[in-house]
Design an enzyme around this catalytic site. Structure first.
Site, PDB file in Angstrom:
ATOM      1  N   HIS A  10       1.550   1.566  -3.175  1.00 23.20           N
ATOM      2  CA  HIS A  10       0.585   2.541  -4.157  1.00 23.20           C
ATOM      3  C   HIS A  10       0.812   4.266  -3.888  1.00 23.20           C
ATOM      4  O   HIS A  10       0.259   4.579  -4.634  1.00 23.20           O
ATOM      5  CB  HIS A  10      -0.505   2.179  -3.534  1.00 23.20           C
ATOM      6  CG  HIS A  10      -1.208   0.940  -4.157  1.00 23.20           C
ATOM      7  ND1 HIS A  10      -0.706   1.257  -5.256  1.00 23.20           N
ATOM      8  CD2 HIS A  10      -1.629  -0.384  -3.853  1.00 23.20           C
ATOM      9  CE1 HIS A  10      -1.751  -0.304  -6.315  1.00 23.20           C
ATOM     10  NE2 HIS A  10      -1.883  -1.317  -4.864  1.00 23.20           N
ATOM     11  N   GLU A  43       0.711  -1.306   0.223  1.00 23.58           N
ATOM     12  CA  GLU A  43      -0.145  -0.108   0.033  1.00 23.58           C
ATOM     13  C   GLU A  43       0.538   0.813   0.246  1.00 23.58           C
ATOM     14  O   GLU A  43       0.353   2.299  -0.913  1.00 23.58           O
ATOM     15  CB  GLU A  43      -0.885  -0.116   1.391  1.00 23.58           C
ATOM     16  CG  GLU A  43      -2.441  -1.117   1.204  1.00 23.58           C
ATOM     17  CD  GLU A  43      -2.361  -1.348   0.217  1.00 23.58           C
ATOM     18  OE1 GLU A  43      -2.848  -0.581  -0.831  1.00 23.58           O
ATOM     19  OE2 GLU A  43      -2.624  -2.827  -0.348  1.00 23.58           O
TER      20      GLU A  43
END
Ligand SMILES: [Zn+2]
Length: 1025
Positions: free
Chosen positions: A469, A466
């Site tokens: 990202h 994450e």
């Protein structure tokens, strides 16, 4: 986003309540939210429309030719007619005059048709002016008027610049009110603004021109099939001008996992905040409500009207009105809190950076946090109060990873804060919303007493994914969902790069290897798709979130990194991020950035297109004669329906081969060769004893060694450590894949793994166990019990000593601990060696202590599996599941509960998880997966799917990763034609959207493959075992 079970052998998480009512998801109450699907009038998506237009144009050419011929023929006839002085037309009769007039009128009409309507396109259905084609197929809006847009994608005539969003969720009525001002810029003059809205009750819309002085009410039209609304301007919107659209609306907080959705949970600690709330129809309990968002891919539109496509980036100013006792979080730091009315305050957040709608997020809940500052950004981990003692590991990990990424990308994390929030009920693993990452609780919370080595690895991996990202996806976003791999493949790839650098002790590369094997299995079926694939409908977009976008995408990047070298690859990434920051990109933009760095020495685009644009992967066959190696590539495909690949040159991969030989088998001796033809020959400087291609499985292809398999089998027997553990796992995988294909004998595959009783590394042991237990499972489900037992004896022969050597503790390296978890859980499931005896003794002691005795976390699952075999043990485990506050512990309990052989208990588990009260619905795919593995459960799981199909697809969107998992896992054990027909018939009888799902095709392919495997190998197995 990361899908929870994508990186897990078996899924995780659980949440349950002592009282069976914490989560009020009575399926009858679940409100259906309209989803975009098919065009109403003619069933045209954008691509389909383009195809039709092409058809029209080619038809037009033919028809136009025909008209021209007729016209010239007519002119010729008339000319002949005039030139003949002897004909009666010299003194025309009345009849002749009439005939001539008629001919003249026809001729003039034709000329007018041809010359006065020059842009007319002649088609099969007549003449349409191309620009007006769409008007003829405009669909009807809900009010019966024509809706002025028919495509699934939004028109490009206006673009959003900025959103002012005000929301007031009411956690008592479970509704919310909203108001959004969207500043748009006009690109082409237009009278309409078409944007997305789903399930929102729109009360009013206005348009204000740039000066802000002329607010005018605007008519709005709704077309729910495409989740679109159209705001009709009272006057033309002028090119280059900005306008502000205001929309007032309300809606319910969602009962699904999408949009702005509600969760209830039992509040253990916060006495003052306890309140009675109706969270079950059956009884009232004390609970807390929690509201959170999940927008990717298509659900921002169900929280506010917006241009819900990733390329429409804009800035966002968010204000949320809330109960003063709760708190709110959003992407940006909080700017101010102001009182609104009695007990209600409004939080205003700073204006965001330019970003896509799917990354917008907010949470309203009672949360606690711990924080630490790094490099100007405040990193915080949030959880409900009773879980605050489990967030420490996540904070340390997040800070280390954030620092790593900033150095690696040479771009600072651009926000002043980064919040990571554990959400008590969450469908996927985590979601990368910019500045506000949301997680399933098991993917963020680490409890030192109950979290295993495997759990620690999972949490680290999800945080690494994450955080990656925040650059890949948030800073640079794929332009459209066809290139989802640019987000997900990259985040998955970076997750392993970062973990290898920062947490080498976790050996994350072993996990990545196993994931690649699984992705290749999926990619070898006809139902597979190119990594970059055209998508239109919501189901197609949802289905892009699969192992190919994530794992295949990541493994192609891994292959490229090894080919370009680490430094060149990293430089290419930096160029890509710098060139496209705050914007959008396509696959070609990445290759162009890489080419900037390679500077003409290598055409990365040409090489990578052979991998991105085609499904599947190559099989490279090696034939060695002395020092000459002949190479040949072909498509690896399980031939349910053979494709004639030999005549199709597009199935020619540019393969960066790597190899090591007996003369030097260290990493620095790795040689490389680019195979960009069907066949080639390599001459080695000298003869070698053996050669191993695809070093450490850094390439996405399978190798067939033909006669050389014998050499490699002998090498493994004599000195298996001459090859790395990853190479050994790679050989095991390749030979079993080839046996499935019929290219190599199963006998040789079994011979190759005979060395495994000397093996001590996790990767090859995991791969050998996977291959044998897969065969065992298929035989067992097919009713070949005796043969299945013989396979299990073979497993015991290979791994029995290894199982005996395991301690029932948490000692050792992380890799050893993980291997122990796997071996003992397998042994206890299949009642092998003394596993159940030892486990049962520990389970009984634990029961006696009423669950207060601390169990070693790595072997906890094995102990629970053994305990759950007895009825008393199962009931006790369920009771403890209800009261545990450790999500890691609950996850192991729910898996053990799902291994019971009691049919009624299995049905109860699946049914209750679907209802979501006693067991959260987020657990369902994990439960169905575990149930379908056992002989008792595999038919039950499929029956459950059939009986509850409508409820399942209402709760989890059609095409979602959860639905993909449920379909493929509940059918993966079938190996008979009866079951094949059964599965086919079931989906054919459902909607077109259901039967056309790629995962349905994958399920059918897999059953066919199982049948084929049995036909090919059953007799041989009888001889072999
Ligand atoms: Zn992701």
């Amino acid at each position: 986003m990361i899908e929870n079970s994508m990186f897990e052998e078996e899924p995780d998480v659980v949440d349950l309540a002592k009282e069976p009512c914490l989560h009020p998801l009575d399926p009858d109450e679940v409100e259906y939210e309209p989803r975009s699907s098919r065009l109403l009038v003619r069933g045209l998506g954008e691509n389909e429309m383009d195809d039709d237009e092409e058809d029209y144009e080619s038809s037009a050419k033919l028809l136009g030719m025909s008209f021209m011929n007729r016209s010239s023929g007519l002119r010729n006839n008339m000319s002949v007619y005039r030139q003949n002085p002897n004909e009666s037309c010299l003194v025309p009769s009345t009849r002749t005059m009439v005939v001539c007039t008629v001919i003249l009128v026809i001729a003039v009409s034709l000329i007018m048709a041809i010359y006065l309507l020059p842009k007319c396109i002649f088609t099969k259905e007549g003449c349409y002016k191309k620009n007006y084609t769409m008007e003829l197929i405009y669909p009807l809006a809900t009010n019966g008027k024509l809706f002025p847009w028919s495509k699934i994608r939004l028109p490009p005539d206006v673009v959003p610049l900025h959103y002012d969003l005000v929301l007031q969720p009411n956690l008592t009525t479970l509704k919310f009110a909203g108001s959004v001002n969207i500043v748009v810029n006009v690109i082409q003059v237009t009278w309409k603004i078409v944007l997305h809205s789903s399930g929102l009750n729109i009360m009013k819309a206005t348009i204000t021109s740039a000066g802000g002085q002329q607010t005018k009410p605007a008519e709005f039209l709704e077309y729910p099939l495409h989740d679109q609304i159209a705001i009709m301007a009272p006057e033309a919107l002028l090119v280059g001008q900005n306008y502000t659209v205001n929309i007032e609306y309300s809606s319910n907080l969602s009962d699904t996992y999408y949009g702005f959705y509600k969760i209830s949970y039992k509040d253990e600690n916060s006495e003052q905040r306890k309140r009675m709330c109706k969270c079950s129809q059956r009884k009232k309990v004390i609970c807390q409500w929690f509201a959170a968002t999940q927008f990717e891919p298509l659900a921002a539109r169900s929280a506010f009207p917006c241009f819900d496509e990733p390329a429409f980036k804009a800035t966002f100013l968010i204000k949320i009105k809330r109960d003063e006792k709760l708190s709110t979080l959003s992407n940006m730091p909080k700017k101010a809190t102001t009182p609104v009315t009695n007990g209600i305050v409004q939080d205003e957040f700073f204006v965001s950076l330019k970003m896509s709608t799917y990354l917008v997020a907010f949470v309203v809940a009672d949360l606690k946090n711990i924080s630490r500052e790094t490099n100007g950004s405040l990193v915080s981990i949030y959880a409900i109060p009773q879980h605050l003692n489990q967030v420490g590991y996540a904070l340390n990990t997040a800070v280390k990873l954030l620092e790593f990424y900033q150095k690696y990308f040479l771009i600072n994390y651009p926000l002043e804060k980064l919040d990571l929030v554990a959400i008590p009920d969450f469908q996927s693993g985590a979601m990368e919303n910019w500045g506000l990452i949301t997680f399933r609780e098991t993917a963020l919370l680490f409890d030192s007493n109950t979290s295993s080595a495997r759990d620690k690895k999972l949490i680290t991996a999800v945080i690494a994914h994450e955080l990656a990202h925040q650059w890949f996806g948030n800073l640079v976003t794929m332009e459209w969902w066809n290139d989802l791999w640019l987000n997900e493949g990259f985040a998955t790839f970076m997750e392993y790069v970062a973990m290898e650098e920062i947490f080498p002790e976790l050996h994350s590369d072993e996990d990545f290897l196993n994931l690649i094997f699984k992705a290749m299995m999926k990619d070898s079926l006809n139902s597979s798709h190119p990594v970059s694939s055209a998508v239109q409908s919501s189901e197609q977009i949802e289905e892009m979130f699969d192992a190919l976008s994530y794992i295949k995408g990541a493994s192609l990047l891994l292959m490229l990194k090894h080919y370009l070298t680490k430094d060149v690859f990293q430089a290419g990434i930096e160029v890509y991020l710098h060139n496209h920051n705050y914007g959008s990109a396509q696959s070609d933009d990445l290759w162009d950035s890489m080419n900037e760095v390679t500077n003409g020495t290598l055409d990365v685009k040409k090489l990578m297109k052979t991998w991105i644009q085609h499904k599947g992967f190559p099989l490279v066959t090696i034939v060695r004669k002395r020092n000459v190696i002949s190479l040949q590539q072909e498509k690896f495909l399980y031939h349910m329906e053979p494709e004639n690949w030999t005549s199709d040159t597009s199935y020619l991969w540019h393969i960066p081969l790597t190899y090591i030989t007996s003369n030097c088998n260290f990493t620095h001796c790795t040689s490389a060769y680019l195979l960009d033809q069907k066949s080639a020959v390599i001459e080695l400087p000298e003869e070698v004893e053996w050669i191993k291609f695809n070093v450490d499985m850094n390439g996405y292809y399978i190798v067939h060694y033909a006669e050389d398999w014998k050499t490699l089998i002998d090498l493994l027997k004599k000195n298996h450590t001459a090859l790395s553990p990853k190479d050994r796992a790679n050989l095991i995988n390749n030979i079993f894949s080839l046996a499935g294909l019929g290219k190599e004998s199963l006998e040789k595959a079994f011979e190759l793994i005979d060395y495994v009783n000397k093996e001590s590394s996790t990767s090859p042991l995991t791969q050998a166990l996977f291959q044998l237990s897969h065969i065992y499972s298929l035989l067992e489900k097919k009713g070949e019990q005796q043969l299945a037992v013989r396979v299990m004896h073979r497993i015991e022969h290979l791994l029995g000593d290894k199982i005996d050597q395991q301690h029932w503790t948490d000692d050792g390296t992380l890799s050893e601990r993980e291997l122990r978890s796997m071996l003992l859980a397998f042994a206890c499931t299949h009642d092998m060696r003394n596993c159940r005896t030892t486990a049962n003794e520990m389970f009984k002691k634990w029961m006696k202590s009423n669950g207060t005795m601390s169990l070693p976390s790595d072997v906890m699952k094995a102990i629970f599996i053994a305990g759950a075999k007895s009825s008393d043990g199962w009931e006790f485990l369920l009771k403890m599941y209800s009261s545990s506050v450790s999500e890691a512990e609950k996850s192991k309990m729910i898996e053990a509960l799902s291994t019971t052989e009691d049919v009624r208990k299995l049905i109860w588990l699946m049914q209750n998880s679907l209802e979501g009260e006693v067991i959260r619905a987020q657990e369902l795919s994990h439960i169905v997966s575990t149930v379908s593995q056992s002989l008792t459960g595999h038919l039950l799981a499929w029956d459950f799917v059939k009986e509850n199909w409508e409820k399942l697809t209402r709760k989890f969107h059609l095409g979602s990763y959860t639905i993909q998992n449920i379909i493929t896992l509940s059918t993966s054990q079938f190996a008979t034609k009866t079951h094949l027909l059964e599965v086919k018939s079931f989906f054919e009888a459902k909607s077109e959207e259901s039967s056309q799902l790629r995962c349905v095709k994958e399920a059918i392919d897999t059953i066919q493959l199982n049948i084929q495997w049995m036909e090919r190998n059953l007799a041989k197995l009888q001889e072999l075992l």
